[in-house]
Motif scaffolding. Structure first.
Motif, mmCIF file in Angstrom:
data_model
loop_
_atom_site.group_PDB
_atom_site.id
_atom_site.type_symbol
_atom_site.label_atom_id
_atom_site.label_comp_id
_atom_site.label_asym_id
_atom_site.label_seq_id
_atom_site.Cartn_x
_atom_site.Cartn_y
_atom_site.Cartn_z
ATOM 1 N N VAL A 101 -7.229 -14.936 -1.902
ATOM 2 C CA VAL A 101 -8.193 -14.800 -0.808
ATOM 3 C C VAL A 101 -7.421 -14.761 0.500
ATOM 4 N N THR A 102 -7.678 -13.734 1.320
ATOM 5 C CA THR A 102 -7.050 -13.605 2.632
ATOM 6 C C THR A 102 -8.142 -13.595 3.696
ATOM 7 N N HIS A 103 -7.721 -13.525 4.952
ATOM 8 C CA HIS A 103 -8.699 -13.472 6.043
ATOM 9 C C HIS A 103 -9.559 -12.218 5.951
ATOM 10 N N GLY A 104 -8.989 -11.170 5.353
ATOM 11 C CA GLY A 104 -9.735 -9.914 5.229
ATOM 12 C C GLY A 104 -10.589 -9.826 3.981
ATOM 13 N N GLY A 105 -10.539 -10.848 3.140
ATOM 14 C CA GLY A 105 -11.312 -10.825 1.903
ATOM 15 C C GLY A 105 -10.437 -11.086 0.697
ATOM 16 N N SER A 106 -10.930 -10.745 -0.478
ATOM 17 C CA SER A 106 -10.222 -10.993 -1.731
ATOM 18 C C SER A 106 -9.343 -9.790 -2.088
ATOM 19 N N GLN A 107 -8.120 -10.077 -2.543
ATOM 20 C CA GLN A 107 -7.192 -9.031 -2.967
ATOM 21 C C GLN A 107 -6.737 -9.314 -4.398
ATOM 22 N N ALA A 108 -6.335 -8.251 -5.084
ATOM 23 C CA ALA A 108 -5.862 -8.397 -6.468
ATOM 24 C C ALA A 108 -4.735 -7.407 -6.731
ATOM 25 N N ARG A 109 -3.915 -7.745 -7.683
ATOM 26 C CA ARG A 109 -2.904 -6.797 -8.153
ATOM 27 C C ARG A 109 -2.536 -7.123 -9.586
ATOM 28 N N MET A 110 -1.991 -6.142 -10.285
ATOM 29 C CA MET A 110 -1.511 -6.343 -11.644
ATOM 30 C C MET A 110 -0.035 -6.713 -11.609
ATOM 31 N N VAL A 111 0.332 -7.622 -12.502
ATOM 32 C CA VAL A 111 1.716 -8.060 -12.655
ATOM 33 C C VAL A 111 1.990 -8.174 -14.149
ATOM 34 N N SER A 125 11.263 -8.539 -19.655
ATOM 35 C CA SER A 125 11.942 -7.782 -18.611
ATOM 36 C C SER A 125 11.710 -8.472 -17.271
ATOM 37 N N GLN A 126 12.207 -7.899 -16.199
ATOM 38 C CA GLN A 126 11.843 -8.352 -14.859
ATOM 39 C C GLN A 126 10.341 -8.142 -14.679
ATOM 40 N N TYR A 127 9.737 -8.872 -13.747
ATOM 41 C CA TYR A 127 8.305 -8.699 -13.508
ATOM 42 C C TYR A 127 8.052 -7.471 -12.638
ATOM 43 N N LEU A 128 7.060 -6.705 -13.048
ATOM 44 C CA LEU A 128 6.650 -5.477 -12.380
ATOM 45 C C LEU A 128 5.312 -5.728 -11.706
ATOM 46 N N ARG A 129 5.062 -5.039 -10.594
ATOM 47 C CA ARG A 129 3.843 -5.304 -9.821
ATOM 48 C C ARG A 129 3.283 -4.037 -9.201
ATOM 49 N N THR A 130 1.963 -4.000 -9.066
ATOM 50 C CA THR A 130 1.352 -3.048 -8.162
ATOM 51 C C THR A 130 1.313 -3.682 -6.771
ATOM 52 N N SER A 131 0.914 -2.912 -5.777
ATOM 53 C CA SER A 131 0.673 -3.484 -4.451
ATOM 54 C C SER A 131 -0.630 -4.283 -4.482
ATOM 55 N N TRP A 132 -0.812 -5.124 -3.460
ATOM 56 C CA TRP A 132 -2.089 -5.824 -3.318
ATOM 57 C C TRP A 132 -3.171 -4.813 -2.946
ATOM 58 N N LEU A 133 -4.312 -4.902 -3.623
ATOM 59 C CA LEU A 133 -5.435 -4.003 -3.389
ATOM 60 C C LEU A 133 -6.690 -4.812 -3.106
ATOM 61 N N ASP A 134 -7.625 -4.199 -2.405
ATOM 62 C CA ASP A 134 -8.927 -4.829 -2.176
ATOM 63 C C ASP A 134 -9.577 -5.086 -3.534
ATOM 64 N N ALA A 135 -9.936 -6.326 -3.803
ATOM 65 C CA ALA A 135 -10.506 -6.675 -5.112
ATOM 66 C C ALA A 135 -11.832 -5.974 -5.370
ATOM 67 N N ALA A 153 2.256 0.868 -22.763
ATOM 68 C CA ALA A 153 3.171 1.617 -21.903
ATOM 69 C C ALA A 153 2.435 2.208 -20.704
ATOM 70 N N ALA A 154 1.233 2.729 -20.940
ATOM 71 C CA ALA A 154 0.456 3.340 -19.858
ATOM 72 C C ALA A 154 -0.005 2.305 -18.844
ATOM 73 N N LEU A 155 -0.333 1.093 -19.293
ATOM 74 C CA LEU A 155 -0.741 0.029 -18.374
ATOM 75 C C LEU A 155 0.428 -0.436 -17.504
ATOM 76 N N LEU A 156 1.634 -0.438 -18.070
ATOM 77 C CA LEU A 156 2.799 -0.875 -17.317
ATOM 78 C C LEU A 156 3.294 0.183 -16.332
ATOM 79 N N GLU A 157 3.030 1.454 -16.629
ATOM 80 C CA GLU A 157 3.621 2.533 -15.835
ATOM 81 C C GLU A 157 3.314 2.438 -14.337
ATOM 82 N N PRO A 158 2.062 2.145 -13.900
ATOM 83 C CA PRO A 158 1.814 2.071 -12.459
ATOM 84 C C PRO A 158 2.602 0.964 -11.751
ATOM 85 N N MET A 159 3.129 0.015 -12.507
ATOM 86 C CA MET A 159 3.865 -1.087 -11.902
ATOM 87 C C MET A 159 5.359 -0.809 -11.781
ATOM 88 N N THR A 160 5.823 0.267 -12.414
ATOM 89 C CA THR A 160 7.257 0.561 -12.407
ATOM 90 C C THR A 160 7.617 1.428 -11.214
#
Length: 221
Positions: A101-111, A125-135, A153-160
């Protein structure tokens, strides 16, 4: 890769809260990491189980199921140390959704870390992440896949930060990610050396090495 949040299938919903103590009340977890659980995590929810029985995709020994865990952060994020304890306690692959939760609202990301099963603790492996997005962002349907391994593999791809090549196994992607991280570290060191080097001939030599490392990095991506 494009950042994304997925619409997890209703048929795969679990929605069970998991006590934090289940993970950090283990003899192998240090007091420092237990303290991180307390200070960083408000709630852990086993949100979804992606499996043959729930989404009708065939599994394999390496990927019998994929778990989705939702972690509600008390502050800005949840550390890799906390994620690692959870990952090592669960033998099957996990996709984490971290919510804050931030001042602008709730954010989420995949890790997630690519998880390779073994005779002992799974290899991560090392941890992979998407950017923070508006939840509240509209979620995307799951990637098209013919099996749980291809879905994983497809779920991990956006984080690489590398392009997953046609027919490439996720273990090969993980190897490339390790090489990319190593090359990035070497490039950063070379750039600092070039900046501080006073001798012109030495500076030219370092620049040649830097150019070579940058070319290798581009090939791996």
């Amino acid at each position: 890769m494009a950042d994304v949040l997925y619409q997890w299938p209703d048929a795969a919903r679990v929605g069970s809260r998991v006590p934090k103590e289940k993970f950090y009340d283990q003899g192998s977890v240090s007091p420092q990491v237990r303290a991180r659980f307390v200070s960083e995590v408000a709630r852990i929810t086993w949100a979804y189980k992606l499996a043959d029985a729930t989404i009708n995709l065939p599994d394999c020994e390496a990927v019998p199921e994929i778990q989705v865990f939702r972690l509600e952060a008390k502050d800005a994020d949840v550390s890799d140390q906390v994620l690692t304890v959870i990952d090592k306690a669960i033998p099957t692959p996990i996709i984490f959704e971290v919510v804050r939760v931030t001042h602008g609202g709730s954010q989420a990301r995949m890790v997630a870390a690519y998880k390779q099963p073994g005779s002992g603790a799974p290899k991560l492996s090392q941890y992979l992440r998407t950017s923070w997005l508006d939840a509240a962002l509209e979620r995307q349907p799951l990637p098209t896949a013919i099996s749980l391994p291809t879905l994983y593999a497809a779920l991990l791809e956006p984080m690489t930060n590398v392009e997953v090549r046609p027919g490439e196994a996720m273990s090969e992607v993980a190897d490339r990610l390790r090489l990319v991280a190593s090359l990035e570290r070497e490039i950063a060191v070379l750039e600092r050396k070039i900046k501080n080097e006073k001798q012109l001939n030495r500076k030219f030599e370092l620049r040649r090495t830097l150019k070579s490392k940058q070319s290798q990095l581009e090939q791996q991506r």
